[in-house]
Design a protein around this motif. Structure first.
Motif, short mmCIF file in Angstrom:
data_model
loop_
_atom_site.label_atom_id
_atom_site.label_comp_id
_atom_site.label_asym_id
_atom_site.label_seq_id
_atom_site.Cartn_x
_atom_site.Cartn_y
_atom_site.Cartn_z
N LYS A 1 0.84 -1.21 0.00
CA LYS A 1 0.00 0.00 0.00
C LYS A 1 0.87 1.26 0.00
O LYS A 1 0.61 2.21 -0.76
CB LYS A 1 -0.92 -0.01 1.22
N GLU A 2 1.91 1.27 0.83
CA GLU A 2 2.77 2.45 0.91
C GLU A 2 3.55 2.66 -0.39
O GLU A 2 3.76 3.80 -0.82
CB GLU A 2 3.72 2.31 2.10
N MET B 1 -5.69 3.21 -7.09
CA MET B 1 -5.24 1.95 -6.51
C MET B 1 -6.17 0.81 -6.93
O MET B 1 -5.73 -0.29 -7.27
CB MET B 1 -5.19 2.08 -4.98
N GLU B 2 -7.46 1.09 -6.91
CA GLU B 2 -8.43 0.06 -7.31
C GLU B 2 -8.25 -0.32 -8.77
O GLU B 2 -8.38 -1.48 -9.15
CB GLU B 2 -9.86 0.55 -7.05
N ARG B 3 -7.95 0.68 -9.62
CA ARG B 3 -7.71 0.37 -11.04
C ARG B 3 -6.46 -0.50 -11.18
O ARG B 3 -6.43 -1.43 -12.00
CB ARG B 3 -7.55 1.67 -11.84
N ALA B 4 -5.43 -0.20 -10.39
CA ALA B 4 -4.21 -1.02 -10.44
C ALA B 4 -4.50 -2.45 -10.01
O ALA B 4 -3.96 -3.40 -10.59
CB ALA B 4 -3.13 -0.40 -9.54
N ARG C 1 -3.45 -9.77 -7.23
CA ARG C 1 -2.62 -10.35 -6.18
C ARG C 1 -2.13 -9.28 -5.21
O ARG C 1 -1.95 -9.53 -4.01
CB ARG C 1 -1.43 -11.08 -6.80
N LEU C 2 -1.91 -8.07 -5.71
CA LEU C 2 -1.41 -7.01 -4.84
C LEU C 2 -2.44 -6.61 -3.78
O LEU C 2 -2.08 -6.23 -2.66
CB LEU C 2 -1.03 -5.79 -5.66
N LYS C 3 -3.70 -6.70 -4.13
CA LYS C 3 -4.75 -6.35 -3.17
C LYS C 3 -4.74 -7.30 -1.99
O LYS C 3 -5.03 -6.91 -0.85
CB LYS C 3 -6.12 -6.37 -3.86
N GLU D 1 6.00 -10.79 -8.07
CA GLU D 1 5.11 -9.88 -7.35
C GLU D 1 5.73 -8.48 -7.27
O GLU D 1 5.02 -7.48 -7.38
CB GLU D 1 4.83 -10.43 -5.96
N GLN D 2 7.05 -8.43 -7.08
CA GLN D 2 7.71 -7.13 -7.03
C GLN D 2 7.63 -6.41 -8.38
O GLN D 2 7.48 -5.19 -8.43
CB GLN D 2 9.17 -7.30 -6.61
N GLN D 3 7.73 -7.18 -9.47
CA GLN D 3 7.60 -6.56 -10.79
C GLN D 3 6.19 -6.02 -10.99
O GLN D 3 6.00 -4.93 -11.53
CB GLN D 3 7.94 -7.57 -11.89
N MET D 4 5.19 -6.78 -10.55
CA MET D 4 3.81 -6.30 -10.62
C MET D 4 3.64 -5.02 -9.81
O MET D 4 2.98 -4.07 -10.25
CB MET D 4 2.86 -7.37 -10.10
N LEU D 5 4.25 -4.99 -8.63
CA LEU D 5 4.16 -3.81 -7.76
C LEU D 5 4.83 -2.61 -8.42
O LEU D 5 4.31 -1.48 -8.36
CB LEU D 5 4.79 -4.11 -6.40
N ALA D 6 5.98 -2.84 -9.05
CA ALA D 6 6.70 -1.74 -9.70
C ALA D 6 5.87 -1.13 -10.83
O ALA D 6 5.82 0.10 -10.99
CB ALA D 6 8.04 -2.24 -10.24
#
Length: 234
Positions: free
Chosen positions: A95-96, A115-118, A124-126, A140-145
């Protein structure tokens, strides 16, 4: 219409010349890929666009000269850069990290909506909102980036080696998402060592070698090129 244009751009790391007068363009709504071997100048091209290295030449975005402006202004103008190695904040939660992507937005409702669109692209990030970024898997880190970059609501997404170090099934997911983003109108400049995968989804491509563009064409034609096959698709 060209959204991003580089004209005879040279990039320098001290006395070392990383780019030797490259010119390329990305039209609005395109996926353009820049392929080449390690050290060819792919990352230097993206860093030049973002104002992270010293350059000579001209870079225009949306018709405006951005050659000399600082990186934070380039980001505010709508250029989002997902760097090689992902570079998330490992000690911040998911989230941060996402909130950092919307650093310039004061309205919390807008941040929440983005954030909801992302999460629509990366559900998985949610599920991992409170998890520290550094404890996540590489995929997961790539998705977050990428999701963090989307929080800026950019006009163009610069992706540097998004497949690096990921399992094939995760790579497929990432490239599917890039295509999905493009279908919604997102313009993408994709830097990739995985030339075959990149050319499969791109509209056009450039081949860079030792800091110089040596080929450019429609992606489908580059896929058929014997020179490209021998050097990058073998």
């Amino acid at each position: 219409m060209s959204l991003l244009e580089l004209h005879k751009v040279h990039a320098y790391y001290g006395a070392i010349e990383g780019l030797k007068g490259i010119s390329l363009s990305v039209n609005e709504g395109e996926i353009v890929t820049l392929i080449g071997s390690n050290g060819a100048g792919k990352s230097s091209t993206l860093k030049s666009i973002c104002g992270q290295v010293k350059i000579k030449g001209t870079i225009r975005f949306g018709g405006q000269d951005i050659s000399t402006q600082p990186p934070h202004q380039t980001a505010l103008d709508g250029i989002a850069h997902v760097p090689e190695g992902r570079r998330i904040f490992p000690r911040l939660t998911v989230k941060e990290n996402l909130e950092m992507g919307a650093f310039s937005v004061k309205d919390r409702k807008i941040v929440k909506d983005r954030m909801e669109r992302a999460f629509g692209y990366f559900p998985r990030l949610k599920e991992r909102l409170g998890q520290l970024g550094g404890t996540m898997s590489g995929g997961e880190q790539q998705m977050l980036a990428i999701a963090r970059a989307l929080m800026m609501q950019p006009k163009i997404l610069l992706l540097d080696e998004p497949s690096m170090g990921l399992a094939p099934i995760i790579v497929e997911q990432i490239f599917d998402i890039i295509q999905e983003l493009n279908r919604t109108g997102m313009t993408v400049l994709l830097v990739e060592q995985n030339a075959y995968q990149a050319l499969q989804i791109a509209h056009r491509g450039y081949v860079i070698q030792t800091g110089e563009i040596i080929m450019e064409d429609e992606a489908r034609l580059l896929l058929q090129s014997e020179q490209v096959k021998e050097a990058y698709l073998a």
